[in-house]
Design a protein around this motif. Structure first.
Motif, PDB file in Angstrom:
ATOM      1  N   ARG A  91      43.831  32.710  52.282  1.00 19.93           N
ATOM      2  CA  ARG A  91      44.942  31.786  51.344  1.00 19.93           C
ATOM      3  C   ARG A  91      44.593  31.261  50.161  1.00 19.93           C
ATOM      4  NH1 ARG A  91      46.436  30.429  56.763  1.00 19.93           N
ATOM      5  NH2 ARG A  91      45.671  27.612  56.966  1.00 19.93           N
ATOM      6  N   GLN A  92      43.376  30.746  49.698  1.00 15.47           N
ATOM      7  CA  GLN A  92      43.258  30.194  49.095  1.00 15.47           C
ATOM      8  C   GLN A  92      43.011  31.489  48.170  1.00 15.47           C
ATOM      9  OE1 GLN A  92      44.028  27.467  48.247  1.00 15.47           O
ATOM     10  NE2 GLN A  92      42.437  26.552  47.487  1.00 15.47           N
ATOM     11  N   ARG A  93      42.410  32.402  48.394  1.00 13.97           N
ATOM     12  CA  ARG A  93      42.488  33.703  47.540  1.00 13.97           C
ATOM     13  C   ARG A  93      43.298  34.561  47.569  1.00 13.97           C
ATOM     14  NH1 ARG A  93      37.763  33.597  50.623  1.00 13.97           N
ATOM     15  NH2 ARG A  93      35.545  34.061  49.131  1.00 13.97           N
ATOM     16  N   ILE A  94      44.296  34.356  48.476  1.00 10.97           N
ATOM     17  CA  ILE A  94      45.902  34.984  47.528  1.00 10.97           C
ATOM     18  C   ILE A  94      46.558  33.842  46.809  1.00 10.97           C
ATOM     19  CG2 ILE A  94      47.713  35.581  48.787  1.00 10.97           C
ATOM     20  CD1 ILE A  94      46.828  35.558  51.271  1.00 10.97           C
ATOM     21  N   VAL A  95      46.714  32.723  46.694  1.00  8.01           N
ATOM     22  CA  VAL A  95      46.905  31.796  45.814  1.00  8.01           C
ATOM     23  C   VAL A  95      46.728  31.938  44.507  1.00  8.01           C
ATOM     24  CG1 VAL A  95      47.497  29.479  44.914  1.00  8.01           C
ATOM     25  CG2 VAL A  95      47.674  30.245  47.868  1.00  8.01           C
ATOM     26  N   ILE A  96      45.192  32.237  44.376  1.00  6.27           N
ATOM     27  CA  ILE A  96      44.519  32.644  43.178  1.00  6.27           C
ATOM     28  C   ILE A  96      45.120  34.279  43.417  1.00  6.27           C
ATOM     29  CG2 ILE A  96      41.786  33.286  42.330  1.00  6.27           C
ATOM     30  CD1 ILE A  96      41.175  30.972  44.155  1.00  6.27           C
ATOM     31  N   ALA A  97      45.019  34.789  43.882  1.00 13.57           N
ATOM     32  CA  ALA A  97      45.535  36.618  42.926  1.00 13.57           C
ATOM     33  C   ALA A  97      46.913  35.962  42.404  1.00 13.57           C
ATOM     34  CB  ALA A  97      45.332  37.406  43.853  1.00 13.57           C
ATOM     35  N   ILE A  98      47.570  35.308  42.935  1.00 12.64           N
ATOM     36  CA  ILE A  98      49.065  35.160  42.390  1.00 12.64           C
ATOM     37  C   ILE A  98      48.698  34.573  41.190  1.00 12.64           C
ATOM     38  CG2 ILE A  98      51.728  33.920  42.926  1.00 12.64           C
ATOM     39  CD1 ILE A  98      50.914  34.702  46.229  1.00 12.64           C
ATOM     40  N   CYS A  99      48.236  32.914  41.283  1.00 12.87           N
ATOM     41  CA  CYS A  99      47.971  32.407  39.905  1.00 12.87           C
ATOM     42  C   CYS A  99      47.512  33.625  38.182  1.00 12.87           C
ATOM     43  CB  CYS A  99      46.911  31.921  39.981  1.00 12.87           C
ATOM     44  SG  CYS A  99      47.650  30.701  40.893  1.00 12.87           S
ATOM     45  N   LEU A 100      46.380  34.650  38.999  1.00 14.13           N
ATOM     46  CA  LEU A 100      46.255  35.696  38.102  1.00 14.13           C
ATOM     47  C   LEU A 100      46.842  36.965  37.600  1.00 14.13           C
ATOM     48  CD1 LEU A 100      42.460  35.642  39.137  1.00 14.13           C
ATOM     49  CD2 LEU A 100      43.325  34.536  37.326  1.00 14.13           C
ATOM     50  N   ALA A 101      47.422  37.526  38.527  1.00 10.02           N
ATOM     51  CA  ALA A 101      48.647  37.787  38.461  1.00 10.02           C
ATOM     52  C   ALA A 101      49.542  37.552  37.069  1.00 10.02           C
ATOM     53  CB  ALA A 101      49.060  38.433  39.557  1.00 10.02           C
ATOM     54  N   LEU A 102      49.573  36.514  36.283  1.00  7.92           N
ATOM     55  CA  LEU A 102      50.791  36.632  35.468  1.00  7.92           C
ATOM     56  C   LEU A 102      49.301  36.013  34.106  1.00  7.92           C
ATOM     57  CD1 LEU A 102      52.661  33.244  36.390  1.00  7.92           C
ATOM     58  CD2 LEU A 102      52.781  35.768  36.811  1.00  7.92           C
ATOM     59  N   ARG A 103      48.273  35.948  34.589  1.00  8.52           N
ATOM     60  CA  ARG A 103      47.551  35.891  33.509  1.00  8.52           C
ATOM     61  C   ARG A 103      48.039  35.179  32.407  1.00  8.52           C
ATOM     62  NH1 ARG A 103      49.627  42.010  33.068  1.00  8.52           N
ATOM     63  NH2 ARG A 103      47.339  43.588  33.075  1.00  8.52           N
ATOM     64  N   PRO A 104      47.446  33.534  33.308  1.00  5.11           N
ATOM     65  CA  PRO A 104      46.927  32.443  32.572  1.00  5.11           C
ATOM     66  C   PRO A 104      46.254  32.399  32.008  1.00  5.11           C
ATOM     67  CG  PRO A 104      46.553  32.151  34.615  1.00  5.11           C
ATOM     68  CD  PRO A 104      46.800  33.541  34.378  1.00  5.11           C
TER      69      PRO A 104
END
Length: 163
Positions: free
Chosen positions: A51-64
């Motif tokens: 779940r933590q990796r998924i949250v990181i993946a969602i964050c990275l999807a926006l190229r922050p």
């Protein structure tokens, strides 16, 4: 489902289509080491580390440019904690974003960060290079945080992470 969460975030911030968000979600899942067929699963079907990796993946999807991680390894065992943080550091190097960790675990942050800031009651009471703050903390609260981890007789810390 996790795929719907990706789509909601990407549609809101980028206006992309369902197909585009699926493609981006698959890319991000591969990046954080989760099989893409799991996109159709619900969050409760994943372990805490996944779940933590998924949250990181969602964050990275926006190229922050910046990711703020508030107690990112709470409730994870020390092995998963280490894996998550190592992955964040690797991703940071690859993608060039900055990370602001919010945590009480100064010992863990000393292994990951160059600079550290200590807050007390919403106010920064100490900021500096990790080695300086670790070896000569100036504020009483900083000293208490450093001393919160018991010492073994040979001066090894009892933190969950091995240096």
């Amino acid at each position: 489902r996790v795929e719907a969460q990706f789509h909601d975030v990407l549609r809101r911030h980028t206006g992309c289509s369902q197909a585009e968000s699926r493609t981006r979600a698959e890319e991000m899942f591969r990046l954080v080491g989760i099989p893409t067929h799991r996109l159709g699963d619900y969050p409760h079907q994943f372990s805490g580390g996944m779940r933590q990796r998924i949250v990181i993946a969602i964050c990275l999807a926006l190229r922050p440019e910046l990711i703020i991680m508030d107690e990112p390894t709470t409730a994870l065992d020390v092995v998963v904690q280490r894996e998550i943080l190592e992955q964040v550091v690797d991703l940071q190097r690859s993608y060039g974003f900055s990370v602001l960790f919010i945590t009480h675990d100064l010992h863990l942050m000393a292994q990951l960060c160059r600079r550290i800031g200590v807050m007390l009651k919403g106010e920064l009471v100490e900021v500096g290079d990790v080695s300086k703050v670790a070896h000569a903390p100036k504020h009483e609260y900083t000293q208490k945080l450093w001393n919160a981890i018991p010492q073994l007789p040979d001066n090894r810390h009892l933190s969950g992470v091995v240096a």
